[in-house]
Structures are given as structure tokens and as C-alpha cells.
Design an enzyme around this catalytic site. Structure first.
Site, PDB file in Angstrom:
ATOM      1  N   HIS A 163      35.275   6.468  42.537  1.00 46.84           N
ATOM      2  CA  HIS A 163      36.411   6.813  43.441  1.00 46.84           C
ATOM      3  C   HIS A 163      36.876   5.742  44.343  1.00 46.84           C
ATOM      4  O   HIS A 163      37.780   5.799  45.132  1.00 46.84           O
ATOM      5  CB  HIS A 163      35.734   7.957  44.213  1.00 46.84           C
ATOM      6  CG  HIS A 163      36.053   9.223  43.716  1.00 46.84           C
ATOM      7  ND1 HIS A 163      37.423   9.743  43.391  1.00 46.84           N
ATOM      8  CD2 HIS A 163      35.252  10.330  43.524  1.00 46.84           C
ATOM      9  CE1 HIS A 163      37.397  11.048  43.112  1.00 46.84           C
ATOM     10  NE2 HIS A 163      35.942  11.586  43.345  1.00 46.84           N
ATOM     11  N   GLU A 204      40.829  13.159  41.129  1.00 44.26           N
ATOM     12  CA  GLU A 204      39.588  13.765  40.773  1.00 44.26           C
ATOM     13  C   GLU A 204      39.798  13.927  39.108  1.00 44.26           C
ATOM     14  O   GLU A 204      38.857  13.405  38.540  1.00 44.26           O
ATOM     15  CB  GLU A 204      39.592  15.468  41.187  1.00 44.26           C
ATOM     16  CG  GLU A 204      39.108  15.371  42.770  1.00 44.26           C
ATOM     17  CD  GLU A 204      37.721  14.481  43.109  1.00 44.26           C
ATOM     18  OE1 GLU A 204      37.053  14.122  42.217  1.00 44.26           O
ATOM     19  OE2 GLU A 204      37.569  14.010  44.202  1.00 44.26           O
ATOM     20  N   HIS A 221      30.641   8.668  39.045  1.00 45.35           N
ATOM     21  CA  HIS A 221      31.939   9.292  39.531  1.00 45.35           C
ATOM     22  C   HIS A 221      32.389   8.792  41.026  1.00 45.35           C
ATOM     23  O   HIS A 221      33.387   8.332  41.373  1.00 45.35           O
ATOM     24  CB  HIS A 221      31.782  10.675  39.589  1.00 45.35           C
ATOM     25  CG  HIS A 221      32.842  11.580  40.076  1.00 45.35           C
ATOM     26  ND1 HIS A 221      33.772  12.210  39.119  1.00 45.35           N
ATOM     27  CD2 HIS A 221      33.104  11.872  41.055  1.00 45.35           C
ATOM     28  CE1 HIS A 221      34.654  12.751  39.856  1.00 45.35           C
ATOM     29  NE2 HIS A 221      34.481  12.646  41.255  1.00 45.35           N
ATOM     30  N   GLU A 222      31.163   8.696  42.077  1.00 42.68           N
ATOM     31  CA  GLU A 222      31.537   8.525  43.194  1.00 42.68           C
ATOM     32  C   GLU A 222      31.977   7.029  43.320  1.00 42.68           C
ATOM     33  O   GLU A 222      32.747   6.735  44.187  1.00 42.68           O
ATOM     34  CB  GLU A 222      30.269   8.894  44.290  1.00 42.68           C
ATOM     35  CG  GLU A 222      30.171  10.536  44.225  1.00 42.68           C
ATOM     36  CD  GLU A 222      31.094  11.355  44.260  1.00 42.68           C
ATOM     37  OE1 GLU A 222      32.125  11.184  44.850  1.00 42.68           O
ATOM     38  OE2 GLU A 222      30.748  12.477  43.781  1.00 42.68           O
ATOM     39  N   GLY A 236      28.397  18.598  45.068  1.00 39.46           N
ATOM     40  CA  GLY A 236      27.310  17.541  44.377  1.00 39.46           C
ATOM     41  C   GLY A 236      27.181  16.238  45.403  1.00 39.46           C
ATOM     42  O   GLY A 236      26.172  15.847  45.609  1.00 39.46           O
ATOM     43  N   ALA A 237      28.504  15.671  45.589  1.00 33.65           N
ATOM     44  CA  ALA A 237      28.539  14.314  46.319  1.00 33.65           C
ATOM     45  C   ALA A 237      29.978  13.944  46.780  1.00 33.65           C
ATOM     46  O   ALA A 237      30.510  14.695  46.572  1.00 33.65           O
ATOM     47  CB  ALA A 237      27.808  13.093  45.411  1.00 33.65           C
ATOM     48  N   MET A 238      29.938  13.074  47.521  1.00 35.52           N
ATOM     49  CA  MET A 238      31.163  12.759  48.304  1.00 35.52           C
ATOM     50  C   MET A 238      31.262  11.140  48.329  1.00 35.52           C
ATOM     51  O   MET A 238      30.413  10.290  48.745  1.00 35.52           O
ATOM     52  CB  MET A 238      31.142  13.401  49.938  1.00 35.52           C
ATOM     53  CG  MET A 238      32.336  13.054  50.463  1.00 35.52           C
ATOM     54  SD  MET A 238      33.875  13.823  49.804  1.00 35.52           S
ATOM     55  CE  MET A 238      35.035  12.670  50.272  1.00 35.52           C
ATOM     56  N   GLU A 239      32.482  10.920  48.088  1.00 32.07           N
ATOM     57  CA  GLU A 239      32.772   9.264  47.985  1.00 32.07           C
ATOM     58  C   GLU A 239      33.129   8.438  49.127  1.00 32.07           C
ATOM     59  O   GLU A 239      34.035   7.418  49.029  1.00 32.07           O
ATOM     60  CB  GLU A 239      34.023   9.162  46.927  1.00 32.07           C
ATOM     61  CG  GLU A 239      35.440   9.619  47.236  1.00 32.07           C
ATOM     62  CD  GLU A 239      35.558  10.997  46.983  1.00 32.07           C
ATOM     63  OE1 GLU A 239      34.629  11.923  46.924  1.00 32.07           O
ATOM     64  OE2 GLU A 239      36.899  11.596  46.620  1.00 32.07           O
ATOM     65  N   ASN A 240      32.838   8.818  50.366  1.00 29.11           N
ATOM     66  CA  ASN A 240      33.268   8.320  51.672  1.00 29.11           C
ATOM     67  C   ASN A 240      33.046   6.853  51.401  1.00 29.11           C
ATOM     68  O   ASN A 240      32.108   6.378  50.912  1.00 29.11           O
ATOM     69  CB  ASN A 240      32.292   8.731  52.876  1.00 29.11           C
ATOM     70  CG  ASN A 240      31.954   9.972  52.879  1.00 29.11           C
ATOM     71  OD1 ASN A 240      32.830  11.009  52.916  1.00 29.11           O
ATOM     72  ND2 ASN A 240      30.659  10.405  52.463  1.00 29.11           N
TER      73      ASN A 240
HETATM   74  N1  ARG Z   1      35.359  14.452  46.206  1.00 32.52           N
HETATM   75  C1  ARG Z   1      34.143  15.071  45.983  1.00 32.52           C
HETATM   76  C2  ARG Z   1      33.984  14.584  44.733  1.00 32.52           C
HETATM   77  O1  ARG Z   1      34.356  15.155  43.532  1.00 32.52           O
HETATM   78  C3  ARG Z   1      33.890  16.469  46.304  1.00 32.52           C
HETATM   79  C4  ARG Z   1      34.457  17.089  47.486  1.00 32.52           C
HETATM   80  C5  ARG Z   1      34.473  18.543  47.397  1.00 32.52           C
HETATM   81  N2  ARG Z   1      35.067  19.135  48.592  1.00 32.52           N
HETATM   82  C6  ARG Z   1      35.298  20.377  48.742  1.00 32.52           C
HETATM   83  N3  ARG Z   1      35.753  20.651  50.074  1.00 32.52           N
HETATM   84  N4  ARG Z   1      34.843  21.184  47.948  1.00 32.52           N
HETATM   85  O2  ARG Z   1      33.329  13.798  44.192  1.00 32.52           O
HETATM   86 ZN    ZN Z   2      35.410  13.249  42.814  1.00 34.35          ZN
END
Ligand code: ARG
Ligand code: ZN
Length: 863
Positions: free
Chosen positions: A297, A316, A293-294, A257-261
Site C-alpha cells: 500500500h 484495495e 499487502h500493507e 486485519g491491518a492498516m497501512e498508515n
Molecule cells: N486499508 C486496510 C487494508 O486493507 C483496511 C481498512 C479497513 N477499514 C475499514 N473501515 N473497514 O489493508
Molecule cells: Zn488494503
């Protein structure tokens, strides 16, 4: 990998400097890593992780190393004899355009982007790629100015300028120490949507959402959601944003879905685009939740991160709990809870009954990507919710404040979190920790008696773990209310409270309440106060009474849910025995008044008139006959439609409104939910006038919710409108990837006899781009949930899915593993589903070329 084998890293990093020289055909990555021996480590060489890298040079403290000075395996680079401090410089070459696994640095359409969680960074350069190695990063990007006018990485841009030959550069510095999984870069020709947010302490933050050209206007809802999330986190958790810039980039090809970098969130377009014309109402709520959510994080994940990946639920579970609370605060509290519990019961309970069952903090794994599960996320969120219920909101807030205070800037464990809850509350959570170490869904049984002579009411609760009998009892908060005969809430103690939280922590336990004048009806586990299955001695009449009178919105719906479930189970039994089905007399009595009930909100009406999901019913049947469940659901829908027809037609008209301009309001969404629920049920009648109604709604639709609901009426039919409207849909939205995904998913989930021919046609379609994960999910993911297609009694559905898994696994193991999960329930199935699924799994297991991801799942399933 085993949790108990954790060892601290031999070396820590003081500073990371990276330079990316981006060219059309490849990217050169040079890294300067300043290492320092970890005083807490016993000893050990300097070992770096890598995956598929072309290593051009390695220098230690300025000296070029020869092949004899280090050891190279495909996944490790080991350098011995390193002293207290060392500067390591490595030059690698990567090919983003060839990276179809979409982990590491890759190309999506015309842009370059990254996905590093969990272990993608090692596909970019050699690195101690583990979350407990944190460092400040300085990143220099160089690229052709015309192809990549936008160059982004984490933190603040500190320098930029032109280079020779039409190239330019930008330098980014992230002052916050972070692990490699939070690294990100984006380079491309992108459109910008800009806004600002002023924090509680008065700092102005620049907010930017980048997309491919032409899509900026689809991100306005996401931008509004981001600002709502930033404000909510200040109020609910006292957490402010900590940098002057916050970026979101929307990417078409994305595994999740997305990533919180840190300060550079990267999103699947499906998790950020929202417009009435192209997005269903539910997805608006979904986008808002994922953006939140992101963003959340930033504190729960980034400022405080995980020591190792076994602790994943630390960030998470907590962040899902935070985003669910956010949604409940902004929308219907009961309604959102009902929807979250539906997901938990359909997907997480299924996982808990499967060979992949694991505690929210797993003990071991082969491929960590396989553990981004509903158990770690959704059950993990339930565990946080129980802590909050036990502690009460003010103490919970004290405890999270302590957590942020004590662990800011650290990589910590679930234990550290629980310790904060304990220290802030003074409560002993020793037994509560079992929620972190035990798999399986608890089963609670409740019975109660009222004694008129003594005016006592006695509640007896028992708990067990049917799938994990060796488990020890866990403490569950039981949120309880009692209703008297007139529907009023009864006081539960001397203070006059009408709701209490009991601590239920033994295999069997009795709670006695005094001064209960009349036999009450208990409302148990209100708001779903523990993630369990519940069996009670409540009669159908008690449940109907609660459905009418319960003051807890969640439990009102829950009583109806229990009655619907019982009715369906009786019907499924009859189906299996080939007996005539019982009539849905009870359901009709119960639900008959719902469509016209002026006291019910339209969204609650729609939820009450929905049936338990196929996937949930599979959890409560043993053995599972998927087709019998499907038939029972279809029959029930038809009978309800027949019996409730006048009410449904009236509701359709009453809730039909012309959509307003702008974003959908809760009231509009609720009306549409009820109207389209009515249309869907009426569609079961298969009458000309309903088909006309649906076709008219499709043609007049100004929003995707109405358009899809109308089209859905034709999905499982061979009506001429089906082809005609599908064609219209395609022409209307061709070229728009996300909407065309809907077009694929619609056809792959149809209950039609020639589904496999249909799938073959879709696979040959010119838009069938299998390197795009959303397209794969639309095509094969939807087919896996298509009960009558997947579970064909000739086994062709299973064989088809197995071939799809192999095809995708060749280039994208994470997505292939996702497809494999449709087999997780095979062992609980009746024949012939059992043997046929086993054969399909064995055909997969026999292959030598499976990825570690798919191999781990197949191995566990066959166990
Ligand atoms: N941290 C991300 C989130 O929950 C998801 C990352 C999923 N990574 C993976 N290797 N499946 O917002
Ligand atoms: Zn997450």
C-alpha cells in the site's frame, strides 16, 4: 452518499500540526491547520468533520472565536467568511479508554493507538476528513515517561526529550503529503524487534516491529515476510521504500486485519504473530500476505491514494492483486490460485447474489465501512488480473510504471488507473470499464465441435448475468489450451502456441481454429482467467481426462472440482426429495488413486480430496436448503472415507513427519496438509482406532496445525476425549488471547445438539471479553458459519445471532455489521429458513437504536 455527487473540497491544507497531550484519563488534541482556498472549487464555507468530540476552543488566525462565530452540529463545524488563507487552531478533548468502537484514538490493553480509515480521524479532531485533502504532518506527542516510553507517529522522529513531572515528548514529521485516514499514533510501553533492509539503490531502512512485552519473538516470521515483500516490490513493480524507517505495531484489539498508515502500519496481533507452537500453517501464509499487502500500500494507496471512497478498489483491488501475485511467486502458483478462487467463489459470489450486490466501484453508500467488501477487494483484484492478462506482463508493467509516474502524490480515481492501462498499451478499454460499473457474477456457457473433414474446431461462448439481466456484455480474457487424445497439448495457431488468450466480449461469440487434426478436449479459462461461473458441454470423461492430463495446475484441480460439485448437487437434490442418495461411484473412481499417486504433490492431493465449501454450494443451489447441503457433504465425506480407507491410512503414515525446528517450509506444510486431510476423513468413520490415532497426534503435537487437526476429529462428537483435550488445550494456552480465540471458535462451530447451551456457557466464561473484536469473531462469527447451529429449524439460531448483533452494536458498529452479514443469503433460502430469517431481520429493523452500519445492511437485506 452518491458517487456522482463528488465536489472538490472548498479548502486545501498546506500544513497540519498536531499536539497530543496524553494523560491517564484523557487526551488533549490541539491542531494547527493551514488552509488555502481551493482554486478548483466553486465556492463554499470552511466545513470540518467531527464525531463525538468535546470542543474546548476554536481560533481563527490567532483570534479566539465565540459560539456565534461558527456553527456546530454533532458532525460538522462550519466557519463562514474565511479568506484565501486561514490558520485554524482547535483544541479538543477525547477519552481513548472509553472508545470501544475502536475507530479514532483508543486504548488497547496498556497502549494507545489509532485507526482512522475511513472516517476515524474526525473522532480525534475537527478536520476535512476526506482522502483528497492531503498535507504534510508534524506531530508532537507528550506522555508520562514510565507509562509510555515509546511514542510513535508517521514519518521521521525529528526531536525528543524530557519534560517536567516525569513526562517526555517526541516530534514526528512526515514529509509525504497524506490524507487523514493514513494518520497514526501509538504510545505505550512496548517491546521492539529490530532489523534492517537495504534497498536496491543502497539505502538502509530501519525496520521495527513493536508488541506488548513478551511477544517480540512471535514477530520474526512477520519481519522476514516484510523483507521478502520489500524485495519483491522492487523486482516486480520497480517500487522502492521511500523513508528511513518502517514501523509495524501489533495490537490486540483491532477491528480489521491491518492498516497501512504511512510508515506506521498497525496490525491486529492475529495478522502478525506466527510461531509453530501457536499458529497453523495457513496462518503463516496469511501473515506473510497481510504484511506484504500493507507494505505494498505504500505505493498503491499512500503515494497514490483515492480521490473519494467510491474509488476504494483503486487501492484495495490493486493491492490485493499485488499480494496474491507475491504469494504465487513465493509458493505454489497453482495452489495459491486455487485457495484465492475458493475464497472468491465462497464469499464474493455470495455477495453478488445478495441484496448487497455492488460493482467494485459502488455508486452509493450509507456507511462506507460496509463497503470494505470481498467485492471491492477480491473481485477488484480479479479485474486487475484480467487487465494484466489482456495486456500481457511486459505491457502491464509499462502501464503500472506510467501510473506511478503520472499520479505520484495525487488522490485519483479508478478512471485514472484505467487510462494509464489504455495509454501504455494503446488498447481501447471502453468496454472493459463495465467491470467497474456492473454488479453480479457473469455466467459463461461454452460448447465446441470438431469437424474431422475440415480439421476445424469451433468454440462457441455465451455470456449473461442471471442476477443482473440488464447488464451489458463484458470483455473476458479466455486463457485456452487444447489437449489431444494422448494428453499432449495441441498447437493453436501457425506459430505453434499451445496456449492463447481469447477476447470474449459479446453476448455470443464463435472462435474457429484450423488444422486441428483430432477432436480435442479444451481447457478453458485457465488459471481462472475471469471471475465468472462457467458451464460447459464437457462430459464426465472429458473432465476426468483433464484432471489427469491438464498442464495448467489450476484447471487440473478445477476439473476435479466440477466433478465433485456435480456429484454433490445430485446428492443435495436427493436429500431434499427424501430420496436415497446416489452412490459416489464416480467420485470414488476419480479420487481413489489420489492418496497414493506418486505424481501428485501432497498439497495438491489434499486440495483434490477436499470438497466444495458449504458456502459455495449455497451459491449454486436454488432455493437453498442449508441443512440438506450440510448432510450431503457429511455423507460424501463418510463414503469417501470408507472407500478410500486403506489409501488414506497409508497416506497418513507416508506424510507424517516430525516437524523441523524453525519456520515451516512449503514441503512440511504440504505433508501436514495431506496427513491431516487423511486424518479428518478417517475421523468420519468414528472408529476407536482413529480416535486413538487422533488423541496420540494431539498429545505428541509440537505445532498448532497437528494439534488442531487432531482435536477437530472430536469436535462434533460426545467422546470423553473431547472434554479432556479441550481442557488440556485451555490450560496449555490460557492467557494467550489469540490461541484462546481458537478455543472459543472451535466450540462455537461444533455440530452438536446442545449448541445453544454451549454458547451460553462460553458467554459466561471469564475470558469472554466482548470488547475484543477477535473474541467476538471467534464466538459469534464462528456461530454464524455453524450450519447446523445457525440454521436450526426452530429459528433459535437466528434469534440468538440477532441478539448478539444488538449487544455488540451498542459499542462497536463495525463489528456488529460484520456479524449481520450471515443473513445476506436469506432470500434465496427454502422454508422454513426463509421466514425465520426474515423474522429475525425484522426484529432488528424494528429497533430504533441500530447503528447506521447495521441499519444499512438490515435495510438492504429486507429491501
Ligand atoms: N486499508 C486496510 C487494508 O486493507 C483496511 C481498512 C479497513 N477499514 C475499514 N473501515 N473497514 O489493508
Ligand atoms: Zn488494503
Amino acid at each position: 452518499m452518491k458517487r456522482v455527487d463528488y465536489l472538490p473540497p472548498a479548502y486545501l491544507l498546506d500544513q497540519v500540526e498536531l499536539t497530543f497531550q496524553i494523560f491517564a484519563t484523557h487526551t488533549l488534541v490541539s491542531s494547527h491547520l493551514s488552509f488555502r482556498k481551493n482554486p478548483e472549487a466553486t465556492a463554499g464555507a470552511l466545513i470540518l468533520d467531527g464525531d463525538g468530540l468535546t470542543t474546548l476552543s476554536v481560533r481563527l488566525d490567532g483570534k479566539l472565536l465565540g459560539a456565534a462565530d461558527y456553527q456546530l452540529t454533532p458532525t460538522t463545524l462550519t466557519i463562514g467568511g474565511v479568506g484565501e488563507k486561514a490558520l485554524l487552531e482547535v483544541l479538543t478533548r477525547v477519552d481513548p479508554a472509553a472508545n470501544k468502537a475502536l475507530s479514532g484514538l483508543y486504548q488497547s490493553s496498556t497502549m494507545l493507538c489509532t485507526q482512522c480509515e475511513s472516517e476515524g480521524f474526525r473522532r480525534i479532531t475537527w478536520f476535512p476528513d476526506r482522502p483528497d485533502v492531503m498535507a504534510p504532518y508534524r506531530v508532537r506527542l507528550e506522555a508520562e515517561k514510565s507509562d509510555c516510553p515509546v511514542l510513535l507517529s508517521n514519518g521521521n522522529r525529528v526531536e525528543s526529550g524530557d519534560l517536567s513531572e516525569g513526562r517526555h515528548f517526541a516530534v514526528w514529521e512526515d514529509p509525504f503529503r497524506k490524507p487523514s485516514y493514513l494518520f497514526a499514533l501509538v504510545a505505550g510501553d512496548l517491546e521492539l524487534l529490530h532489523d534492517t533492509f537495504t534497498t536496491a539503490s543502497g539505502r538502509k531502512v530501519d525496520l521495527s516491529i513493536y508488541t506488548e512485552h513478551g511477544s517480540g519473538s512471535r514477530c520474526v516470521w512477520a519481519m522476514e515476510s516484510l523483507k521478502r515483500a520489500m524485495k519483491w516490490d522492487e523486482q516486480a513493480y520497480g517500487r522502492e521504500y521511500d523513508l528511513d524507517v518502517f514501523h509495524i505495531v501489533a495490537v490486540s484489539d483491532f477491528n480489521m486485519g491491518a492498516m497501512e498508515n504511512k510508515s506506521l502500519n498497525i496490525f491486529n496481533t492475529s495478522a502478525v504473530f506466527a510461531s509453530q507452537e501457536k499458529t497453523v500453517d495457513q496462518a503463516f501464509i496469511g501473515v506473510e500476505a497481510i504484511v506484504a499487502h500493507e507494505y505494498f500500500h505504500n505505493w498503491t494507496g499512500n503515494r497514490i491514494t483515492c480521490r473519494d471512497w467510491f474509488q476504494l478498489t483503486l487501492k484495495e483491488g490493486l493491492t490485493v492483486f499485488r499480494d496474491q501475485s507475491f504469494t504465487q511467486d513465493l509458493h505454489s502458483r497453482a495452489g495459491s490460485r486455487i485457495d484465492d478462487v475458493t475464497v472468491l467463489r465462497s464469499a464474493q459470489f455470495a455477495e453478488d447474489q445478495s441484496p448487497m450486490a455492488h460493482p467494485i466501484r459502488p455508486e452509493e453508500y450509507e456507511a462506507i465501512d460496509n463497503f470494505y467488501t470481498v467485492t471491492v477487494y477480491e473481485k477488484g483484484a480479479e479485474v486487475i488480473g484480467m487487465l494484466k492478462t489482456f495486456l500481457g506482463p511486459p505491457t502491464y508493467r509499462k502501464a503500472t510504471d506510467l501510473y506511478f509516474d503520472r499520479h505520484d502524490g495525487q488522490a485519483v480515481t479508478c478512471e485514472d488507473f484505467v487510462k494509464c492501462m489504455e495509454d501504455a498499451s494503446g488498447r481501447d478499454l471502453t468496454q472493459f470499464r463495465r467491470w467497474y460499473s456492473q454488479a453480479g457474477t457473469p455466467l459463461a456457457k461454452a460448447r465446441s465441435v470438431h469437424e474431422a473433414a475440415t480439421k476445424t474446431w469451433t468454440l462457441t461462448l455465451a455470456q449473461s448475468f442471471p442476477t443482473h439481466p440488464a447488464n451489458l456484455p463484458v470483455p473476458m480474457p479466455v486463457r485456452l489450451g487444447l489437449l489431444g487424445a494422448d494428453g499432449r497439448e495441441l498447437p493453436l495457431n501457425a506459430a505453434g502456441d499451445t496456449e492463447v488468450v481469447l477476447t470474449f466480449d459479446r453476448a455470443e461469440q464463435t472462435f474457429v481454429f484450423a488444422n486441428v487434426d483430432e477432436p480435442p478436449v479444451p481447457s478453458l479459462f485457465r488459471h481462472f482467467s475471469a471471475p465468472i461461473r462457467l458451464e460447459t458441454d464437457l462430459t464426465d470423461a472429458d473432465l476426468a481426462f483433464l484432471l489427469a492430463h491438464d498442464t495448467d495446475g489450476f484447471n487440473r484441480h478445477e476439473s476435479g472440482f466440477t466433478l465433485k460439485k456435480q456429484d454433490l448437487l445430485a446428492r443435495i437434490e436427493a436429500q431434499k426429495g427424501g430420496r436415497p442418495s446416489p452412490k459416489t461411484g464416480l467420485l470414488v473412481d476419480l479420487l481413489g488413486g489420489v492418496p497414493g499417486d506418486p505424481k501428485l504433490s501432497p498439497d495438491l492431493k489434499a486440495r483434490l480430496l477436499s470438497l466444495p465449501t458449504q458456502s459455495y454450494l449455497e451459491q449454486v443451489c436454488d432455493p437453498v436448503d442449508p441443512l440438506a447441503i450440510d448432510r450431503a457433504l457429511a455423507q460424501t465425506r463418510l463414503e469417501l472415507a470408507k472407500a478410500l480407507q486403506p489409501g488414506l491410512r497409508a497416506a497418513y503414515s507416508a506424510h507424517h513427519r516430525v516437524a523441523g525446528a524453525g519456520f515451516p517450509t512449503d514441503a512440511e506444510m504440504a505433508d501436514r496438509a495431506m496427513k491431516n486431510l487423511a486424518l479428518g476423513l478417517l475421523g468420519e468413520l468414528r472408529t476407536e482406532d482413529v480416535y486413538d490415532l487422533a488423541a496420540t497426534q494431539y498429545r505428541a503435537a509440537t505445532n498448532m496445525t497437528d494439534r488442531l487437526a487432531a482435536l477437530r476429529v472430536f469436535r462434533d462428537t460426545d467422546r470423553p476425549e473431547r472434554a479432556e483435550l479441550l481442557d488440556d488445550f485451555y490450560r496449555r494456552f490460557r492467557g494467550d488471547k489469540l490461541v484462546i480465540d481458537t478455543w472459543f471458535a472451535f466450540q462455537s462451530s461444533a455440530d452438536v445438539p446442545r449448541i445453544l447451551e454451549q454458547m451460553a456457557l462460553l458467554e459466561q466464561h471469564s475470558d469472554c471479553e466482548l470488547t475484543n473484536p477477535n473474541r467476538v469473531r471467534a464466538l459469534y462469527g464462528s456461530f454464524g458459519r455453524n450450519t447446523t447451529g445457525f440454521h436450526r429449524v426452530d429459528g433459535e439460531g437466528y434469534r440468538y445471532q440477532a441478539r448478539a448483533i444488538v449487544k455488540i452494536d451498542a459499542f462497536n458498529p463495525q463489528i456488529a455489521a460484520g456479524l449481520t452479514r450471515v443473513f445476506q443469503g436469506w432470500k434465496r433460502c427454502a422454508e422454513p429458513y426463509l421466514s425465520l430469517q426474515k423474522a429475525a431481520l425484522e426484529s432488528l429493523a424494528a429497533r430504533a437504536d441500530l447503528s447506521a452500519n447495521v441499519a444499512e445492511l438490515v435495510g438492504k437485506y429486507l429491501g
